[in-house]
Scaffold this motif. Structure first.
Motif: not given
Length: 292
Positions: A74-75, A279-284
């Motif tokens: 996120h950062a 890490r799902e949000p970054g891999l959507r």
């Protein structure tokens, strides 16, 4: 809780030692130890058990590790949004899957997210899993089966999630002259009277693991260096081989190889995408492209 302390924590958890993390980060071991202590002090819990063999995560440490990479991701997203830098995703795959399955994924990703750069790394399964667990890869594509990572018969690090994005059918094949009746695997627990030599890949290969499940130890094997070599030897009539559909469909269509009928059907493996939990949000977008 400062991000620099979280980065050091993740590095120690990956390396398993303070010295290993210090080498990875380019810091002095004393600095790494101090930052871990400050993080533990700020949280009020012990994150590692210090042992002669290295740093072992406590229950609190495992809980933080599951979320720490998400914080760092996120950062990084915020930094890219502010600076205008492009986002980069690194996906690893077994060599055969990188050649046959990843091109379509990369194409779909480019269509969906033209602002996203995709790096592809080709590694063996053990290295793929270690890189995913250690954060060197965002995700990895491999072959497996069952309801958890490693059901096929290999060890997997903790903290991995997965999504099955397809299937790979296995075919028992041989050259036309070799495909005689009785050439199949076990019938009623025993091989056929004229059972031929199995051409197999190395033990760590997923296809080899499927072979070991399907055939008894009494069936003779010739170990070769790769799937491609086993396929070529089968084409030249030197035995039969259990191979993935993407490796032999062309030969089956041309008649260079034929499928061997048998009472025991060949298994189907899952085409599985694995990533580190959290890490799902970054891999959507990657997950969407994989499953499309």
């Amino acid at each position: 809780m400062e991000l620099r302390h979280v980065r050091v924590f993740v590095a120690v958890a990956r390396a398993g030692t303070v010295v290993g993390a210090a080498n990875d980060l380019g810091l002095a071991p004393a600095s790494v130890s101090e930052q871990v202590r400050r993080l533990e002090s700020g949280l009020g819990v012990a994150l590692f058990e210090r042992t002669p063999q290295g740093m072992v995560l406590t229950g609190h440490g495992r809980a933080l590790l599951e979320r720490a990479q998400g914080l760092l991701d996120h950062a990084e997203d915020v930094r890219r949004a502010v600076t205008g830098q492009r986002r980069r995703v690194t996906v690893g795959a077994l060599e055969t899957l990188a050649a046959t399955r990843l091109p379509g994924v990369v194409r779909r990703l480019a269509e969906r997210r033209p602002d996203l750069d995709v790096d592809v790394r080709t590694l063996g399964r053990k290295e793929l899993l270690a890189e995913v667990a250690g954060g060197g890869l965002d995700a990895a594509l491999l072959l497996d089966s069952g309801m958890r990572v490693g059901t096929l018969g290999f060890a997997a690090p903790p903290g991995l999630d997965f999504l099955d994005v397809g299937e790979v059918a296995l075919r028992l094949v041989a050259a036309p002259g070799v495909a005689a009746p009785g050439m199949g695997p076990r019938r009623n627990g025993r091989p056929g009277a004229d059972a031929g030599t199995l051409l197999v890949s190395p033990p760590e290969c997923s296809i080899r693991m499927a072979v070991e499940r399907m055939f008894g130890a009494e069936v003779p094997r010739r170990e070769l260096t790769s799937i491609a070599t086993a396929r070529e030897w089968a084409r030249q009539g030197l035995g039969r081989s259990l191979l993935p559909d993407f490796a032999v469909d062309g030969d089956l269509a041309s008649g260079a190889l034929v499928a061997l009928d048998d009472a025991s059907p060949a298994p189907t493996l899952a085409l599985r995408l694995v990533w580190l939990r959290g890490r799902e949000p970054g891999l959507r977008d990657v997950l969407y492209a994989m499953s499309a």
